[in-house]
Scaffold this motif. Structure first.
Motif, PDB file in Angstrom:
ATOM      1  N   SER A  63       9.425   4.839   5.938  1.00 28.56           N
ATOM      2  CA  SER A  63       8.187   4.364   6.689  1.00 28.56           C
ATOM      3  C   SER A  63       7.035   4.103   5.977  1.00 28.56           C
ATOM      4  N   ALA A  64       7.225   4.373   4.777  1.00 24.57           N
ATOM      5  CA  ALA A  64       6.024   4.407   3.658  1.00 24.57           C
ATOM      6  C   ALA A  64       5.682   2.879   3.356  1.00 24.57           C
ATOM      7  N   LYS A  65       4.231   2.454   3.801  1.00 24.18           N
ATOM      8  CA  LYS A  65       3.849   1.219   3.440  1.00 24.18           C
ATOM      9  C   LYS A  65       3.015   1.159   1.959  1.00 24.18           C
ATOM     10  N   PHE A  66       2.295   2.564   1.662  1.00 25.83           N
ATOM     11  CA  PHE A  66       1.504   2.641   0.537  1.00 25.83           C
ATOM     12  C   PHE A  66       1.966   3.775  -0.341  1.00 25.83           C
ATOM     13  N   VAL A  67       1.569   3.832  -1.401  1.00 22.47           N
ATOM     14  CA  VAL A  67       1.404   4.680  -2.452  1.00 22.47           C
ATOM     15  C   VAL A  67       0.082   5.164  -2.716  1.00 22.47           C
ATOM     16  N   GLU A  68      -0.355   6.451  -2.330  1.00 18.49           N
ATOM     17  CA  GLU A  68      -1.728   6.738  -2.373  1.00 18.49           C
ATOM     18  C   GLU A  68      -1.916   7.853  -3.680  1.00 18.49           C
ATOM     19  N   ILE A  69      -2.927   7.256  -4.531  1.00 20.35           N
ATOM     20  CA  ILE A  69      -2.936   8.262  -5.662  1.00 20.35           C
ATOM     21  C   ILE A  69      -4.656   8.787  -5.795  1.00 20.35           C
ATOM     22  N   ASP A  70      -4.609   9.944  -5.655  1.00 17.91           N
ATOM     23  CA  ASP A  70      -6.154  10.675  -5.569  1.00 17.91           C
ATOM     24  C   ASP A  70      -6.183  11.220  -7.018  1.00 17.91           C
ATOM     25  N   ILE A  71      -7.208  10.540  -7.580  1.00 19.51           N
ATOM     26  CA  ILE A  71      -7.653  11.046  -8.983  1.00 19.51           C
ATOM     27  C   ILE A  71      -9.057  11.636  -8.647  1.00 19.51           C
ATOM     28  N   PRO A 109     -13.756   9.058 -10.902  1.00 17.99           N
ATOM     29  CA  PRO A 109     -12.559   9.272 -10.204  1.00 17.99           C
ATOM     30  C   PRO A 109     -12.441   8.649  -8.484  1.00 17.99           C
ATOM     31  N   GLY A 110     -11.542   8.650  -8.137  1.00 14.77           N
ATOM     32  CA  GLY A 110     -11.444   8.070  -6.631  1.00 14.77           C
ATOM     33  C   GLY A 110     -10.009   8.010  -5.967  1.00 14.77           C
ATOM     34  N   LYS A 111     -10.199   7.661  -4.910  1.00  9.50           N
ATOM     35  CA  LYS A 111      -8.516   7.469  -4.370  1.00  9.50           C
ATOM     36  C   LYS A 111      -8.011   5.951  -4.185  1.00  9.50           C
ATOM     37  N   ALA A 125      12.352   7.267  -7.563  1.00  9.21           N
ATOM     38  CA  ALA A 125      11.220   7.886  -7.857  1.00  9.21           C
ATOM     39  C   ALA A 125      10.259   6.769  -8.034  1.00  9.21           C
ATOM     40  N   VAL A 126       8.854   7.445  -7.760  1.00  6.02           N
ATOM     41  CA  VAL A 126       7.630   6.459  -8.135  1.00  6.02           C
ATOM     42  C   VAL A 126       7.162   7.176  -9.502  1.00  6.02           C
ATOM     43  N   VAL A 127       6.785   6.071 -10.127  1.00  8.75           N
ATOM     44  CA  VAL A 127       6.418   6.280 -11.444  1.00  8.75           C
ATOM     45  C   VAL A 127       4.824   5.842 -11.466  1.00  8.75           C
ATOM     46  N   LEU A 128       3.924   6.646 -12.239  1.00  8.67           N
ATOM     47  CA  LEU A 128       2.593   6.214 -12.280  1.00  8.67           C
ATOM     48  C   LEU A 128       2.465   6.427 -14.014  1.00  8.67           C
ATOM     49  N   SER A 129       1.699   5.200 -14.406  1.00  7.26           N
ATOM     50  CA  SER A 129       1.794   5.200 -15.770  1.00  7.26           C
ATOM     51  C   SER A 129       0.240   4.878 -15.919  1.00  7.26           C
ATOM     52  N   MET A 130      -0.321   5.373 -17.146  1.00  4.88           N
ATOM     53  CA  MET A 130      -1.831   4.929 -17.466  1.00  4.88           C
ATOM     54  C   MET A 130      -1.832   4.080 -18.630  1.00  4.88           C
ATOM     55  N   LEU A 131      -2.426   3.020 -18.801  1.00  4.16           N
ATOM     56  CA  LEU A 131      -2.578   1.995 -19.664  1.00  4.16           C
ATOM     57  C   LEU A 131      -4.110   2.080 -20.262  1.00  4.16           C
ATOM     58  N   VAL A 146      -4.965  14.039 -11.578  1.00  2.00           N
ATOM     59  CA  VAL A 146      -4.455  13.362 -10.417  1.00  2.00           C
ATOM     60  C   VAL A 146      -4.348  14.568  -9.392  1.00  2.00           C
ATOM     61  N   ARG A 147      -4.826  14.660  -8.371  1.00  2.00           N
ATOM     62  CA  ARG A 147      -4.968  15.885  -7.388  1.00  2.00           C
ATOM     63  C   ARG A 147      -3.573  15.935  -6.450  1.00  2.00           C
ATOM     64  N   HIS A 148      -3.208  14.452  -6.273  1.00  2.00           N
ATOM     65  CA  HIS A 148      -1.774  14.327  -5.594  1.00  2.00           C
ATOM     66  C   HIS A 148      -1.415  12.629  -5.401  1.00  2.00           C
ATOM     67  N   LEU A 149      -0.208  12.472  -5.459  1.00  2.00           N
ATOM     68  CA  LEU A 149       0.606  11.209  -5.343  1.00  2.00           C
ATOM     69  C   LEU A 149       1.447  11.325  -4.142  1.00  2.00           C
ATOM     70  N   SER A 150       1.190  10.610  -2.979  1.00  2.00           N
ATOM     71  CA  SER A 150       1.883  10.588  -2.018  1.00  2.00           C
ATOM     72  C   SER A 150       2.014   9.167  -1.122  1.00  2.00           C
ATOM     73  N   LEU A 151       2.938   9.077  -0.221  1.00  2.00           N
ATOM     74  CA  LEU A 151       3.321   8.008   0.485  1.00  2.00           C
ATOM     75  C   LEU A 151       2.862   7.998   1.836  1.00  2.00           C
ATOM     76  N   ARG A 152       2.183   6.898   2.057  1.00  2.00           N
ATOM     77  CA  ARG A 152       1.309   6.762   3.590  1.00  2.00           C
ATOM     78  C   ARG A 152       2.104   5.638   4.667  1.00  2.00           C
ATOM     79  N   LYS A 153       2.103   5.916   5.620  1.00  2.00           N
ATOM     80  CA  LYS A 153       2.579   4.906   6.625  1.00  2.00           C
ATOM     81  C   LYS A 153       1.506   3.929   6.823  1.00  2.00           C
ATOM     82  N   GLU A 154       0.405   4.282   6.777  1.00  2.00           N
ATOM     83  CA  GLU A 154      -0.737   3.137   7.115  1.00  2.00           C
ATOM     84  C   GLU A 154      -1.869   3.334   6.201  1.00  2.00           C
TER      85      GLU A 154
END
Length: 154
Positions: A63-71, A109-111, A125-131, A146-154
């Motif tokens: 049901s995840a519509k977004f990946v949230e990255i909290d830097i 930093p930011g979300k 898996a979800v892969v986060l890469s820094m360029l 990165v404080r957390h990487l999570s999936l969000r429904k909305e």
């Protein structure tokens, strides 16, 4: 006649004297273990990518519509331009680009959220890469916590 050590020798001796007995390293290892359990991690010039299996604390992939990255922290004294890519890597190893974002300014930093586009499955898996978009020298430092990487429904 007094002999003076060169400044660089004095500096090295001071560093050696301040090293401690290893207990501080143990504390750093313990803090790292706690951070790993809580899902936080760090990207830097040596480790530019992290892979997080779907379902292992990320959230419900169906049901995840977004990946949230909290830097939460950025060490980037020279303000080297940074961008990030978020991929979904399926069980067969094939990667699909979900999206990208950049820090602006490059030490802030930011979300951030990236749409999944319906690509996530229960395996993979979800892969986060820094360029790094600017040239870096051997003395340059960049660290992104990165404080957390999570999936969000909305």
């Amino acid at each position: 006649m007094r002999h003076h050590l060169p400044l660089w020798v004095t500096f090295c001796l001071m560093l050696l004297a301040c090293r401690g007995d290893g207990r501080e390293n143990g504390r750093a290892d313990e803090e790292s273990a706690v951070a790993e359990r809580e899902g936080s991690f760090q990207l830097d010039l040596t480790n530019r990518s992290v892979t997080k299996p779907v379902g292992s604390g990320l959230g419900d992939s169906t049901s995840a519509k977004f990946v949230e990255i909290d830097i939460s922290e950025v060490l980037n004294p020279k303000k080297i331009r940074l961008a990030f890519e978020v991929h979904y890597q399926g069980g067969n190893g094939e990667k699909v680009l979900l999206g990208n974002f950049a820090l602006f300014p490059p030490d802030r930093p930011g979300k951030f959220i990236v749409a999944t586009g319906g690509h996530l499955r229960s395996e993979g898996a979800v892969v986060l890469s820094m360029l790094v978009l600017d040239e870096v020298g051997p003395a340059d430092r960049v660290a992104v916590k990165v404080r957390h990487l999570s999936l969000r429904k909305e």
